[in-house]
Motif scaffolding. Structure first.
Motif, PDB file in Angstrom:
ATOM      1  N   THR A 178       0.849  -1.247   0.170  1.00  0.00           N
ATOM      2  CA  THR A 178       0.007   0.195   0.082  1.00  0.00           C
ATOM      3  C   THR A 178       0.797   1.259  -0.010  1.00  0.00           C
ATOM      4  O   THR A 178       0.828   2.220  -0.810  1.00  0.00           O
ATOM      5  CB  THR A 178      -0.760  -0.262   1.169  1.00  0.00           C
ATOM      6  OG1 THR A 178      -1.848  -1.116   1.274  1.00  0.00           O
ATOM      7  CG2 THR A 178      -1.918   1.097   1.281  1.00  0.00           C
ATOM      8  N   ALA A 179       1.721   1.313   1.022  1.00  0.00           N
ATOM      9  CA  ALA A 179       2.757   2.414   0.767  1.00  0.00           C
ATOM     10  C   ALA A 179       3.471   2.535  -0.356  1.00  0.00           C
ATOM     11  O   ALA A 179       3.892   3.858  -0.758  1.00  0.00           O
ATOM     12  CB  ALA A 179       3.675   2.295   2.065  1.00  0.00           C
ATOM     13  N   ARG A 189       2.229   2.059  -3.150  1.00  0.00           N
ATOM     14  CA  ARG A 189       1.207   2.132  -4.250  1.00  0.00           C
ATOM     15  C   ARG A 189       1.096   1.102  -5.390  1.00  0.00           C
ATOM     16  O   ARG A 189       1.092   1.590  -6.498  1.00  0.00           O
ATOM     17  CB  ARG A 189       1.410   3.609  -4.784  1.00  0.00           C
ATOM     18  CG  ARG A 189       1.022   4.732  -3.824  1.00  0.00           C
ATOM     19  CD  ARG A 189       1.474   6.222  -4.198  1.00  0.00           C
ATOM     20  NE  ARG A 189       1.416   7.073  -3.258  1.00  0.00           N
ATOM     21  CZ  ARG A 189       0.617   8.048  -3.117  1.00  0.00           C
ATOM     22  NH1 ARG A 189      -0.283   8.194  -3.932  1.00  0.00           N
ATOM     23  NH2 ARG A 189       1.056   8.945  -2.195  1.00  0.00           N
ATOM     24  N   ILE A 190       1.358   0.045  -4.724  1.00  0.00           N
ATOM     25  CA  ILE A 190       1.613  -1.214  -5.538  1.00  0.00           C
ATOM     26  C   ILE A 190       0.193  -2.157  -5.270  1.00  0.00           C
ATOM     27  O   ILE A 190       0.158  -2.527  -4.079  1.00  0.00           O
ATOM     28  CB  ILE A 190       2.787  -2.132  -5.476  1.00  0.00           C
ATOM     29  CG1 ILE A 190       3.784  -1.337  -5.827  1.00  0.00           C
ATOM     30  CG2 ILE A 190       2.585  -3.385  -6.169  1.00  0.00           C
ATOM     31  CD1 ILE A 190       5.114  -1.992  -5.604  1.00  0.00           C
ATOM     32  N   THR A 191      -0.455  -2.402  -6.177  1.00  0.00           N
ATOM     33  CA  THR A 191      -1.777  -3.270  -6.448  1.00  0.00           C
ATOM     34  C   THR A 191      -1.731  -4.405  -7.279  1.00  0.00           C
ATOM     35  O   THR A 191      -1.673  -4.120  -8.575  1.00  0.00           O
ATOM     36  CB  THR A 191      -3.039  -2.476  -6.482  1.00  0.00           C
ATOM     37  OG1 THR A 191      -2.892  -1.229  -5.602  1.00  0.00           O
ATOM     38  CG2 THR A 191      -4.446  -3.412  -6.155  1.00  0.00           C
TER      39      THR A 191
END
Length: 146
Positions: A65-66, A68-70
């Protein structure tokens, strides 16, 4: 990923050797840093990536999440602990190339490669047992996250 990093970093070998040999879970800080470094490399940014066994807890989910990877696809494969332990007992690593071989299914034709294969340190039965326990303890959190 771990074996490639070990080849590049003698400092890392000293830091994680006790965890691999004793079957103790590696500290989150080390795992998260390894994964973060790898995901930021250009081939992963351009081509994408596949992670096996990560994330397996809330700390690791927070790292993604930190960053910004999904992940675009997430799936879970179930396997019994006894079967995993048996399969891991047949896993060997070529310390020169870093390639993994499962002697239960992979034939090694080159005698020089076969001679230098070593047991993968993370294939210790205690490590497998600890991994299953950690996974089961965090499964509901993972399912809620994804």
């Amino acid at each position: 990923m771990l074996h490639a990093e070990l080849k590049r970093s003698p400092t890392l070998i000293r830091a994680i050797k006790p965890y691999l040999t004793d079957g103790i879970n590696m500290p989150e800080q080390i795992i998260n840093q390894l994964v973060q470094n790898r995901l930021l490399e250009s081939d992963c940014v351009v081509n994408g990536w596949v992670l096996e066994g990560f994330p397996c807890n809330e700390s690791q989910m927070n790292l993604l999440t930190a960053m910004r990877i999904t992940p675009s696809i997430v799936f879970q494969l179930d396997q019994r602990q006894d079967i995993a332990t048996e399969r891991f007992s047949k896993k060997k690593i070529d310390p020169v190339t870093g390639l993994d071989y499962n002697l239960g299914i992979s034939l090694v034709y080159d005698p020089s490669v076969k001679e230098r294969l070593i047991k993968a340190p993370e294939c210790n039965p205690h490590f497998v047992k600890n991994g299953f326990a950690a996974w089961n303890a965090n499964l509901s959190v993972l399912e809620d996250y994804f």
